[in-house]
Design a protein around this motif. Structure first.
Motif, PDB file in Angstrom:
ATOM      1  N   ILE A  42       8.161   9.438 -13.953  1.00  0.00           N
ATOM      2  CA  ILE A  42       9.201   8.270 -14.088  1.00  0.00           C
ATOM      3  C   ILE A  42       8.510   6.925 -14.820  1.00  0.00           C
ATOM      4  O   ILE A  42       7.236   6.678 -14.491  1.00  0.00           O
ATOM      5  CB  ILE A  42       9.876   7.988 -12.772  1.00  0.00           C
ATOM      6  N   PRO A  43       9.330   6.057 -15.448  1.00  0.00           N
ATOM      7  CA  PRO A  43       8.625   5.108 -15.718  1.00  0.00           C
ATOM      8  C   PRO A  43       8.492   3.935 -14.806  1.00  0.00           C
ATOM      9  O   PRO A  43       9.340   2.663 -15.054  1.00  0.00           O
ATOM     10  CB  PRO A  43       9.464   4.781 -17.248  1.00  0.00           C
ATOM     11  N   LEU A  44       8.204   3.814 -13.799  1.00  0.00           N
ATOM     12  CA  LEU A  44       7.896   2.973 -12.843  1.00  0.00           C
ATOM     13  C   LEU A  44       6.562   2.864 -12.375  1.00  0.00           C
ATOM     14  O   LEU A  44       5.638   3.501 -12.641  1.00  0.00           O
ATOM     15  CB  LEU A  44       8.757   3.473 -11.382  1.00  0.00           C
ATOM     16  N   PRO A  45       6.038   1.754 -11.748  1.00  0.00           N
ATOM     17  CA  PRO A  45       4.807   1.303 -11.422  1.00  0.00           C
ATOM     18  C   PRO A  45       4.139   2.429 -10.400  1.00  0.00           C
ATOM     19  O   PRO A  45       3.157   1.949  -9.656  1.00  0.00           O
ATOM     20  CB  PRO A  45       4.724  -0.043 -10.935  1.00  0.00           C
ATOM     21  N   PHE A  46       4.522   3.469 -10.183  1.00  0.00           N
ATOM     22  CA  PHE A  46       4.167   4.377  -9.017  1.00  0.00           C
ATOM     23  C   PHE A  46       4.459   5.880  -9.344  1.00  0.00           C
ATOM     24  O   PHE A  46       5.443   6.003 -10.304  1.00  0.00           O
ATOM     25  CB  PHE A  46       4.540   3.925  -7.623  1.00  0.00           C
ATOM     26  N   SER A  47       3.959   6.709  -8.894  1.00  0.00           N
ATOM     27  CA  SER A  47       4.228   8.136  -9.174  1.00  0.00           C
ATOM     28  C   SER A  47       4.093   9.014  -7.987  1.00  0.00           C
ATOM     29  O   SER A  47       3.777   8.378  -6.750  1.00  0.00           O
ATOM     30  CB  SER A  47       3.278   8.991 -10.157  1.00  0.00           C
ATOM     31  N   PHE A  48       4.842  10.156  -7.820  1.00  0.00           N
ATOM     32  CA  PHE A  48       4.704  10.894  -6.425  1.00  0.00           C
ATOM     33  C   PHE A  48       5.049  12.481  -6.869  1.00  0.00           C
ATOM     34  O   PHE A  48       5.548  12.561  -8.000  1.00  0.00           O
ATOM     35  CB  PHE A  48       5.655  10.305  -5.542  1.00  0.00           C
ATOM     36  N   GLU A  49       5.146  13.084  -5.949  1.00  0.00           N
ATOM     37  CA  GLU A  49       5.367  14.558  -6.017  1.00  0.00           C
ATOM     38  C   GLU A  49       6.682  14.783  -5.498  1.00  0.00           C
ATOM     39  O   GLU A  49       7.009  14.311  -4.393  1.00  0.00           O
ATOM     40  CB  GLU A  49       4.441  15.336  -5.403  1.00  0.00           C
ATOM     41  N   LYS A  50       7.565  15.535  -6.202  1.00  0.00           N
ATOM     42  CA  LYS A  50       8.785  15.988  -5.557  1.00  0.00           C
ATOM     43  C   LYS A  50       8.907  17.340  -5.542  1.00  0.00           C
ATOM     44  O   LYS A  50       8.601  18.126  -6.079  1.00  0.00           O
ATOM     45  CB  LYS A  50      10.030  15.318  -6.419  1.00  0.00           C
ATOM     46  N   ASN A  51       9.983  17.524  -4.741  1.00  0.00           N
ATOM     47  CA  ASN A  51      10.369  19.284  -4.501  1.00  0.00           C
ATOM     48  C   ASN A  51      11.103  19.558  -5.829  1.00  0.00           C
ATOM     49  O   ASN A  51      11.999  18.987  -6.422  1.00  0.00           O
ATOM     50  CB  ASN A  51      11.255  19.345  -3.349  1.00  0.00           C
ATOM     51  N   THR A  52      10.858  20.791  -6.281  1.00  0.00           N
ATOM     52  CA  THR A  52      11.457  21.309  -7.480  1.00  0.00           C
ATOM     53  C   THR A  52      12.836  22.003  -7.179  1.00  0.00           C
ATOM     54  O   THR A  52      13.672  22.032  -8.031  1.00  0.00           O
ATOM     55  CB  THR A  52      10.554  22.645  -7.837  1.00  0.00           C
ATOM     56  N   LEU A  53      13.230  21.996  -5.801  1.00  0.00           N
ATOM     57  CA  LEU A  53      14.499  22.317  -5.588  1.00  0.00           C
ATOM     58  C   LEU A  53      15.414  21.087  -5.961  1.00  0.00           C
ATOM     59  O   LEU A  53      16.685  21.079  -6.192  1.00  0.00           O
ATOM     60  CB  LEU A  53      14.734  22.462  -4.098  1.00  0.00           C
ATOM     61  N   ALA A  54      14.987  19.856  -6.109  1.00  0.00           N
ATOM     62  CA  ALA A  54      15.900  18.562  -6.313  1.00  0.00           C
ATOM     63  C   ALA A  54      15.963  18.608  -7.871  1.00  0.00           C
ATOM     64  O   ALA A  54      15.152  18.949  -8.646  1.00  0.00           O
ATOM     65  CB  ALA A  54      14.918  17.316  -6.127  1.00  0.00           C
ATOM     66  N   GLU A  55      17.008  18.047  -8.196  1.00  0.00           N
ATOM     67  CA  GLU A  55      17.389  17.844  -9.764  1.00  0.00           C
ATOM     68  C   GLU A  55      16.268  16.874 -10.159  1.00  0.00           C
ATOM     69  O   GLU A  55      15.869  16.228  -9.802  1.00  0.00           O
ATOM     70  CB  GLU A  55      18.764  17.140  -9.866  1.00  0.00           C
ATOM     71  N   PRO A  56      15.965  17.180 -11.596  1.00  0.00           N
ATOM     72  CA  PRO A  56      15.106  16.354 -12.349  1.00  0.00           C
ATOM     73  C   PRO A  56      15.561  14.943 -12.319  1.00  0.00           C
ATOM     74  O   PRO A  56      16.985  14.624 -12.193  1.00  0.00           O
ATOM     75  CB  PRO A  56      15.235  16.808 -13.940  1.00  0.00           C
ATOM     76  N   ILE A  57      14.794  13.887 -12.209  1.00  0.00           N
ATOM     77  CA  ILE A  57      15.000  12.489 -11.967  1.00  0.00           C
ATOM     78  C   ILE A  57      15.575  11.990 -13.405  1.00  0.00           C
ATOM     79  O   ILE A  57      14.872  12.227 -14.348  1.00  0.00           O
ATOM     80  CB  ILE A  57      14.050  11.537 -11.587  1.00  0.00           C
ATOM     81  N   SER A  58      16.870  11.868 -13.861  1.00  0.00           N
ATOM     82  CA  SER A  58      17.328  11.581 -14.999  1.00  0.00           C
ATOM     83  C   SER A  58      17.366  10.061 -15.473  1.00  0.00           C
ATOM     84  O   SER A  58      17.165   9.791 -16.624  1.00  0.00           O
ATOM     85  CB  SER A  58      18.738  11.992 -15.176  1.00  0.00           C
ATOM     86  N   SER A  59      17.594   9.184 -14.392  1.00  0.00           N
ATOM     87  CA  SER A  59      17.434   7.715 -14.825  1.00  0.00           C
ATOM     88  C   SER A  59      16.852   6.768 -13.650  1.00  0.00           C
ATOM     89  O   SER A  59      16.753   7.093 -12.720  1.00  0.00           O
ATOM     90  CB  SER A  59      18.795   7.425 -15.194  1.00  0.00           C
ATOM     91  N   VAL A  60      16.443   5.738 -14.217  1.00  0.00           N
ATOM     92  CA  VAL A  60      15.938   4.579 -13.381  1.00  0.00           C
ATOM     93  C   VAL A  60      16.955   3.431 -13.348  1.00  0.00           C
ATOM     94  O   VAL A  60      17.484   3.241 -14.371  1.00  0.00           O
ATOM     95  CB  VAL A  60      14.667   4.150 -13.966  1.00  0.00           C
ATOM     96  N   LYS A  61      17.400   3.219 -12.072  1.00  0.00           N
ATOM     97  CA  LYS A  61      18.373   2.093 -11.789  1.00  0.00           C
ATOM     98  C   LYS A  61      17.577   0.822 -11.862  1.00  0.00           C
ATOM     99  O   LYS A  61      16.445   0.555 -11.180  1.00  0.00           O
ATOM    100  CB  LYS A  61      19.256   2.418 -10.678  1.00  0.00           C
ATOM    101  N   SER A  62      18.237  -0.354 -12.555  1.00  0.00           N
ATOM    102  CA  SER A  62      17.661  -1.795 -12.079  1.00  0.00           C
ATOM    103  C   SER A  62      18.475  -2.674 -11.760  1.00  0.00           C
ATOM    104  O   SER A  62      19.655  -2.820 -12.327  1.00  0.00           O
ATOM    105  CB  SER A  62      17.052  -2.079 -13.662  1.00  0.00           C
ATOM    106  N   VAL A 185       2.198   9.130  -2.996  1.00  0.00           N
ATOM    107  CA  VAL A 185       2.409   7.943  -3.758  1.00  0.00           C
ATOM    108  C   VAL A 185       1.050   7.638  -4.420  1.00  0.00           C
ATOM    109  O   VAL A 185       0.223   7.468  -3.669  1.00  0.00           O
ATOM    110  CB  VAL A 185       3.035   7.009  -2.985  1.00  0.00           C
ATOM    111  N   GLU A 186       1.244   7.200  -5.835  1.00  0.00           N
ATOM    112  CA  GLU A 186      -0.062   6.611  -6.457  1.00  0.00           C
ATOM    113  C   GLU A 186       0.451   5.469  -7.104  1.00  0.00           C
ATOM    114  O   GLU A 186       1.315   5.544  -7.912  1.00  0.00           O
ATOM    115  CB  GLU A 186      -0.803   7.488  -7.288  1.00  0.00           C
ATOM    116  N   TRP A 187      -0.180   4.138  -6.703  1.00  0.00           N
ATOM    117  CA  TRP A 187       0.146   3.162  -7.595  1.00  0.00           C
ATOM    118  C   TRP A 187      -0.355   3.077  -8.829  1.00  0.00           C
ATOM    119  O   TRP A 187      -1.553   3.500  -9.055  1.00  0.00           O
ATOM    120  CB  TRP A 187       0.057   1.767  -6.916  1.00  0.00           C
ATOM    121  N   LYS A 188       0.496   2.874 -10.249  1.00  0.00           N
ATOM    122  CA  LYS A 188      -0.231   2.787 -11.210  1.00  0.00           C
ATOM    123  C   LYS A 188      -0.663   1.448 -11.708  1.00  0.00           C
ATOM    124  O   LYS A 188      -0.311   0.487 -11.087  1.00  0.00           O
ATOM    125  CB  LYS A 188       1.001   3.095 -12.446  1.00  0.00           C
ATOM    126  N   LYS A 189      -1.744   1.127 -12.461  1.00  0.00           N
ATOM    127  CA  LYS A 189      -2.566   0.142 -12.851  1.00  0.00           C
ATOM    128  C   LYS A 189      -1.578  -0.762 -13.692  1.00  0.00           C
ATOM    129  O   LYS A 189      -1.003  -0.458 -14.434  1.00  0.00           O
ATOM    130  CB  LYS A 189      -3.990   0.568 -13.088  1.00  0.00           C
TER     131      LYS A 189
END
Length: 189
Positions: A42-62, A185-189
């Motif tokens: 995702i284009p946000l300042p963090f990353s994480f692992e998600k369950n493959t059962l969930a839908e792919p994350i399609s958009s970022v809300k702002s 959760v990992e914070w991006k630099k």
């Protein structure tokens, strides 16, 4: 005469038994697939692992300084809503208070709210997971932060009328996904 009496007597003896009893109520046994996790890109300042059962994350809300993503589970009729805000100008206390107040709003319907502290010193991730028991709108809420630059909060909601007993299996399954999000959760630099 014996030919008639013996069959009739046999029918009475075989047909007699215990009084019929109503069957106990049955409950669904819900089983979910074993969770497989992948890194969410995702284009946000963090990353994480998600369950493959969930839908792919399609958009970022702002919305202003808040950015968010929704992790949707259509098979479970549930969504984990994630909201990200940057920490700046001493607003950490305000962000923490808002996250805690959001959880406390569920005390009207909740039977209990259990809080579990979370700490990942290596990745500089600290937070709290709230498990909400009872017929509250949200069954789990959490937040994580590095206390300097990043603040992420999340809530689990189902697309159904809150009924704790019915939602419990799905809630427990998704609580594991929430814990996995917090742990990875990992914070991006």
């Amino acid at each position: 005469m014996k030919r008639i009496v013996i069959p009739i007597l046999s029918l009475f003896l075989i047909g007699c038994g215990d009084d019929p009893l109503p069957k106990p109520k049955g409950y669904l046994r819900l089983e979910y697939p074993k969770a497989n996790y992948e890194k969410a890109s995702i284009p946000l300042p963090f990353s994480f692992e998600k369950n493959t059962l969930a839908e792919p994350i399609s958009s970022v809300k702002s919305s202003g300084s808040t950015k968010g993503v929704d992790i949707k589970y259509p098979g479970l009729k549930a969504t984990i809503y994630l909201s990200y805000k940057g920490v700046s100008n001493g607003n950490l206390d305000s962000l923490l208070r808002d996250a805690q107040n959001l959880t406390q709003k569920h005390t009207i319907k909740a039977d209990e709210i259990a809080s579990n502290f979370f700490e990942n010193e290596e990745e500089k991730v600290y937070g709290m997971l709230y498990e909400i028991g009872g017929d509250a709108a949200s069954q789990s809420q959490f937040y994580v932060t590095d206390s300097i630059n990043h603040f992420l909060s999340g809530s689990l909601y189902f697309y159904a009328k809150p009924n704790y007993d019915s939602l419990y299996p799905a809630s427990e399954y998704l609580k594991k996904d929430i814990k996995r999000i917090m742990e990875t959760v990992e914070w991006k630099k």
